[in-house]
Motif scaffolding. Sequence first.
Motif, PDB file in Angstrom:
ATOM      1  N   LYS A 127      -4.969  -6.551   8.673  1.00 30.86           N
ATOM      2  CA  LYS A 127      -5.627  -5.964   7.509  1.00 30.86           C
ATOM      3  C   LYS A 127      -5.188  -4.516   7.312  1.00 30.86           C
ATOM      4  N   GLU A 128      -5.011  -3.786   8.391  1.00 30.13           N
ATOM      5  CA  GLU A 128      -4.572  -2.388   8.294  1.00 30.13           C
ATOM      6  C   GLU A 128      -3.160  -2.305   7.727  1.00 30.13           C
ATOM      7  N   LYS A 129      -2.265  -3.217   8.137  1.00 28.64           N
ATOM      8  CA  LYS A 129      -0.910  -3.237   7.585  1.00 28.64           C
ATOM      9  C   LYS A 129      -0.944  -3.516   6.087  1.00 28.64           C
ATOM     10  N   GLN A 130      -1.784  -4.474   5.668  1.00 25.68           N
ATOM     11  CA  GLN A 130      -1.903  -4.811   4.249  1.00 25.68           C
ATOM     12  C   GLN A 130      -2.462  -3.628   3.470  1.00 25.68           C
ATOM     13  N   ALA A 131      -3.434  -2.938   4.039  1.00 28.00           N
ATOM     14  CA  ALA A 131      -4.021  -1.775   3.377  1.00 28.00           C
ATOM     15  C   ALA A 131      -2.979  -0.673   3.197  1.00 28.00           C
ATOM     16  N   GLU A 132      -2.137  -0.472   4.193  1.00 33.10           N
ATOM     17  CA  GLU A 132      -1.076   0.545   4.100  1.00 33.10           C
ATOM     18  C   GLU A 132      -0.105   0.194   2.979  1.00 33.10           C
ATOM     19  N   GLN A 133       0.271  -1.078   2.882  1.00 35.94           N
ATOM     20  CA  GLN A 133       1.177  -1.504   1.811  1.00 35.94           C
ATOM     21  C   GLN A 133       0.522  -1.315   0.445  1.00 35.94           C
ATOM     22  N   ASN A 134      -0.768  -1.605   0.334  1.00 43.00           N
ATOM     23  CA  ASN A 134      -1.471  -1.420  -0.931  1.00 43.00           C
ATOM     24  C   ASN A 134      -1.574   0.047  -1.305  1.00 43.00           C
ATOM     25  N   ARG A 135      -1.790   0.913  -0.324  1.00 46.82           N
ATOM     26  CA  ARG A 135      -1.853   2.351  -0.616  1.00 46.82           C
ATOM     27  C   ARG A 135      -0.522   2.834  -1.167  1.00 46.82           C
ATOM     28  N   ILE A 136       0.577   2.297  -0.636  1.00 47.76           N
ATOM     29  CA  ILE A 136       1.899   2.687  -1.123  1.00 47.76           C
ATOM     30  C   ILE A 136       2.131   2.143  -2.527  1.00 47.76           C
ATOM     31  N   ALA A 137       1.792   0.877  -2.747  1.00 53.52           N
ATOM     32  CA  ALA A 137       2.094   0.224  -4.020  1.00 53.52           C
ATOM     33  C   ALA A 137       1.176   0.685  -5.152  1.00 53.52           C
ATOM     34  N   PHE A 138      -0.109   0.826  -4.897  1.00 50.81           N
ATOM     35  CA  PHE A 138      -1.061   1.056  -5.970  1.00 50.81           C
ATOM     36  C   PHE A 138      -1.650   2.468  -5.976  1.00 50.81           C
ATOM     37  N   GLY A 139      -1.411   3.235  -4.964  1.00 48.55           N
ATOM     38  CA  GLY A 139      -2.018   4.552  -4.874  1.00 48.55           C
ATOM     39  C   GLY A 139      -1.148   5.647  -5.439  1.00 48.55           C
ATOM     40  N   ARG A 140      -0.490   5.379  -6.561  1.00 43.46           N
ATOM     41  CA  ARG A 140       0.392   6.374  -7.162  1.00 43.46           C
ATOM     42  C   ARG A 140      -0.110   6.728  -8.546  1.00 43.46           C
ATOM     43  N   THR A 141       0.167   7.938  -8.974  1.00 43.59           N
ATOM     44  CA  THR A 141      -0.242   8.371 -10.296  1.00 43.59           C
ATOM     45  C   THR A 141       0.684   7.772 -11.342  1.00 43.59           C
ATOM     46  N   LYS A 142       0.262   7.866 -12.597  1.00 43.13           N
ATOM     47  CA  LYS A 142       1.065   7.335 -13.694  1.00 43.13           C
ATOM     48  C   LYS A 142       2.399   8.076 -13.776  1.00 43.13           C
ATOM     49  N   ALA A 143       2.381   9.373 -13.520  1.00 45.88           N
ATOM     50  CA  ALA A 143       3.614  10.165 -13.557  1.00 45.88           C
ATOM     51  C   ALA A 143       4.592   9.710 -12.474  1.00 45.88           C
ATOM     52  N   GLU A 144       4.083   9.431 -11.286  1.00 46.35           N
ATOM     53  CA  GLU A 144       4.949   8.965 -10.203  1.00 46.35           C
ATOM     54  C   GLU A 144       5.556   7.605 -10.536  1.00 46.35           C
ATOM     55  N   LYS A 145       4.747   6.727 -11.131  1.00 48.02           N
ATOM     56  CA  LYS A 145       5.252   5.407 -11.509  1.00 48.02           C
ATOM     57  C   LYS A 145       6.334   5.517 -12.575  1.00 48.02           C
ATOM     58  N   SER A 146       6.119   6.371 -13.583  1.00 51.39           N
ATOM     59  CA  SER A 146       7.110   6.505 -14.654  1.00 51.39           C
ATOM     60  C   SER A 146       8.380   7.170 -14.131  1.00 51.39           C
ATOM     61  N   LEU A 147       8.261   8.103 -13.200  1.00 52.25           N
ATOM     62  CA  LEU A 147       9.434   8.733 -12.607  1.00 52.25           C
ATOM     63  C   LEU A 147      10.253   7.701 -11.830  1.00 52.25           C
ATOM     64  N   THR A 148       9.589   6.874 -11.050  1.00 53.59           N
ATOM     65  CA  THR A 148      10.284   5.833 -10.295  1.00 53.59           C
ATOM     66  C   THR A 148      10.976   4.856 -11.240  1.00 53.59           C
ATOM     67  N   ARG A 149      10.283   4.474 -12.315  1.00 57.13           N
ATOM     68  CA  ARG A 149      10.862   3.552 -13.285  1.00 57.13           C
ATOM     69  C   ARG A 149      12.092   4.163 -13.934  1.00 57.13           C
ATOM     70  N   ALA A 150      12.015   5.445 -14.301  1.00 53.34           N
ATOM     71  CA  ALA A 150      13.150   6.120 -14.933  1.00 53.34           C
ATOM     72  C   ALA A 150      14.339   6.220 -13.980  1.00 53.34           C
TER      73      ALA A 150
END
Length: 69
Positions: free
Chosen positions: A20-43
């Motif tokens: 469960k801790e491993k899954q939580a870490e992956q979720n924090r990485i995947a979903f714990g980002r701001t909109k600006a960080e997501k758009s920067l990664t996409r760009a």
Amino acid sequence: MSGDVVNLRQFRKQKAHSDKEKQAEQNRIAFGRTKAEKSLTRALNEKAEKTLDQGRLKRPGDAPDGEKG
């Protein structure tokens, strides 16, 4: 045949907790980002893809863009 006695119930709980801790870490990485960080990664991904496509060589037998064949 001497060995350590292991309580399987505790072992299973410990394994479930670590999973469960491993899954939580992956979720924090995947979903714990701001909109600006997501758009920067996409760009950055789009720019890298365009750069890669620009270096691709066209062969005479290749199908035109958008067509499969």
